[in-house]
Design an enzyme around this catalytic site. Sequence first.
Site, mmCIF file in Angstrom:
data_model
loop_
_atom_site.group_PDB
_atom_site.id
_atom_site.type_symbol
_atom_site.label_atom_id
_atom_site.label_comp_id
_atom_site.label_asym_id
_atom_site.label_seq_id
_atom_site.Cartn_x
_atom_site.Cartn_y
_atom_site.Cartn_z
ATOM 1 N N GLU A 143 -4.483 1.855 2.989
ATOM 2 C CA GLU A 143 -4.724 1.325 3.784
ATOM 3 C C GLU A 143 -5.334 1.893 5.290
ATOM 4 O O GLU A 143 -5.670 0.034 6.407
ATOM 5 C CB GLU A 143 -3.843 0.169 3.706
ATOM 6 C CG GLU A 143 -3.666 -1.037 4.531
ATOM 7 C CD GLU A 143 -2.911 -1.194 5.428
ATOM 8 O OE1 GLU A 143 -3.034 -2.518 6.053
ATOM 9 O OE2 GLU A 143 -2.355 -0.540 6.033
ATOM 10 N N GLU A 144 -4.309 2.427 6.019
ATOM 11 C CA GLU A 144 -4.947 2.763 6.845
ATOM 12 C C GLU A 144 -5.151 3.212 7.630
ATOM 13 O O GLU A 144 -5.755 3.006 8.844
ATOM 14 C CB GLU A 144 -3.524 3.242 7.190
ATOM 15 C CG GLU A 144 -1.353 2.662 6.881
ATOM 16 C CD GLU A 144 -1.122 2.073 8.157
ATOM 17 O OE1 GLU A 144 -2.122 1.059 8.564
ATOM 18 O OE2 GLU A 144 -0.540 1.863 7.824
ATOM 19 N N ASP B 135 0.129 4.715 0.905
ATOM 20 C CA ASP B 135 -0.143 5.209 2.246
ATOM 21 C C ASP B 135 0.530 4.577 3.583
ATOM 22 O O ASP B 135 0.737 3.536 3.079
ATOM 23 C CB ASP B 135 -1.903 4.994 2.836
ATOM 24 C CG ASP B 135 -2.049 4.115 3.126
ATOM 25 O OD1 ASP B 135 -1.762 3.130 2.090
ATOM 26 O OD2 ASP B 135 -2.631 4.442 3.862
ATOM 27 N N ASP C 73 3.597 -7.285 3.522
ATOM 28 C CA ASP C 73 3.028 -6.045 4.262
ATOM 29 C C ASP C 73 3.521 -6.396 5.736
ATOM 30 O O ASP C 73 2.453 -6.360 7.278
ATOM 31 C CB ASP C 73 1.775 -5.370 4.341
ATOM 32 C CG ASP C 73 1.253 -4.018 5.108
ATOM 33 O OD1 ASP C 73 1.899 -3.792 5.934
ATOM 34 O OD2 ASP C 73 0.848 -4.100 5.469
ATOM 35 N N ASP D 5 6.442 0.805 6.616
ATOM 36 C CA ASP D 5 5.096 0.284 6.945
ATOM 37 C C ASP D 5 4.091 1.344 5.860
ATOM 38 O O ASP D 5 4.198 2.793 6.252
ATOM 39 C CB ASP D 5 4.520 0.447 7.760
ATOM 40 C CG ASP D 5 2.831 -1.002 7.804
ATOM 41 O OD1 ASP D 5 2.652 -1.033 6.989
ATOM 42 O OD2 ASP D 5 2.103 -0.084 9.473
ATOM 43 N N HIS E 268 1.036 -0.827 -0.139
ATOM 44 C CA HIS E 268 -0.630 0.113 0.491
ATOM 45 C C HIS E 268 1.110 1.538 0.251
ATOM 46 O O HIS E 268 1.519 0.931 0.506
ATOM 47 C CB HIS E 268 -0.616 -0.043 1.552
ATOM 48 C CG HIS E 268 -0.488 -0.200 2.515
ATOM 49 N ND1 HIS E 268 -0.055 1.461 3.671
ATOM 50 C CD2 HIS E 268 -0.040 -0.895 3.603
ATOM 51 C CE1 HIS E 268 0.735 0.441 4.169
ATOM 52 N NE2 HIS E 268 0.647 -0.816 4.535
ATOM 53 N N HIS F 172 3.597 2.707 13.423
ATOM 54 C CA HIS F 172 2.894 3.545 13.797
ATOM 55 C C HIS F 172 2.769 4.651 14.532
ATOM 56 O O HIS F 172 1.493 4.995 15.263
ATOM 57 C CB HIS F 172 1.337 3.365 13.795
ATOM 58 C CG HIS F 172 0.486 2.165 12.832
ATOM 59 N ND1 HIS F 172 -0.876 1.634 12.890
ATOM 60 C CD2 HIS F 172 0.869 2.119 11.595
ATOM 61 C CE1 HIS F 172 -0.909 1.083 11.465
ATOM 62 N NE2 HIS F 172 0.051 1.293 11.341
#
Length: 484
Positions: free
Chosen positions: A144-145, A77, A168, A114, A75, A456
């Site tokens: 995705e997030e 983003d 991922d 990530d 992904h 994150h």
Amino acid sequence: MKISELEPKQLWANFASLNAVPRPSKKEEKVIAFMVNFGKSLGLDTYQDEAGNVIIKKPASAGMESRKTVVLQSHLDMVHQKNNDTVFDFATEGIKMLVDGEWVCADGTTLGADNGIGVAAIMSLLQSKDIPHPAIEALFTIDEETGMTGAKELKGGLLTGAYLLNLDTEEDDEIDIGCAGGVDVSAFREYDLVPTPKDSVAFTLTIKGLHGGHSGTDIHKGYANANKLMNRLLFACTEKFGLHIAQIDGGGLRNAIPRESVAVVTVGKGDEAAFKAEIATLTKHLKHEFAGTEPSLTVLLETTPVPEMVMEEEEQADILRALYAAYNGVYKMSQTMEDLVETSNNVARVQLKDGEVSVYCLTRSASETSKFDLANTLRAAFELAGFEVEYTGSYPGWEPKVDAEILAIVKGQYEELFGSTPNVVACHAGLECGLLGTHYPKMEMVSFGPTIKGAHSPAERVNIASVQKFWKFLLAILKNIPNK
């Protein structure tokens, strides 16, 4: 050492180019254009679908034309998080990357490994002229997030691959074959404002220094949730001192365990000394309880101008009770896979100001029925306190298929390359494979990747040797894809 000196050089160069492009979830216009231009610059068949996903197709290398087609998926983003004292504009600045011993990290922000390392690896394969590979369909998804919108809205018929390799996963000795689904639970209500009682003093109460982390893969690690800690302090001091709340601002994205929360509160002047002493006592209790997981936990109490208005007393009590009752953390462990979280919730964001309060949660589960059981638990707590509750963004989990041909191929290559057996697992994070499988039910899928820690959060970092291992592993898999 500089990023440009790391091996494999092409992969790290592509990661640096990607990280120069702002790419927050929901605002991926720049990175979509970047990837479309990248595919077209290579003369490859490049397509952007209605959702914003980018598909780039590359024919097989010489001698590999008879092999099955492989979809490589990551992904575009990334989660945008920074420390409060970091001055950084995610909308205009590229990520400032640093080499720190065996790791690559960022300067006070998330790194974007990530899933940027996965994206960079696919870009390197698309550029390559001497790497053996079957026909490749590169799928770069968006959002995705914060909702998996790209995977949800991908249409069937665009891809022909027999296998999908999702890049991922965040432990380099793991092969993922299943994951949790999720649903966003949001609660809203209004409340009355009343004049601040006379002879009041006001304080800004801050909780910071928490570990944070991924609300899926880290939810079982005992990290504190800043929103829950703040509510605990406010609840206790309301009962003792008649504390009044003017505002609360805690947490951020749904998929990040909240690291910080700030509240503006008032107490009577006569209670000021006792209030300060109580906060000090409660802070000692919290530091003791979380000594093993939150060594940097900090609670600050600073005087601030007295606000004109605060929350009405009875409504404040209802809201604090609802937040106390809102379940946070591991709800249920898997009964079929050892040490796997089945169901959890993250009380991710609390906003209270000017007569309105909003609470945002992310509920995850490998079981659809358990997912909504926990969602209904939250809903019941909030509705009893007069909130309106809505469910949005629900997505399914990814059911493990232990007999899949691609799993045998990938597992066999790992054992041959590294002389050990990989951990074949399902994870509590939300991978896109479950949604992609609804569009392509016959496509076999696995997920793997390099070791990434602190995803994150501003502590995000990726292990340099692990990226090299991941790259070697990926090339071996592509070289050994069977014939059609």
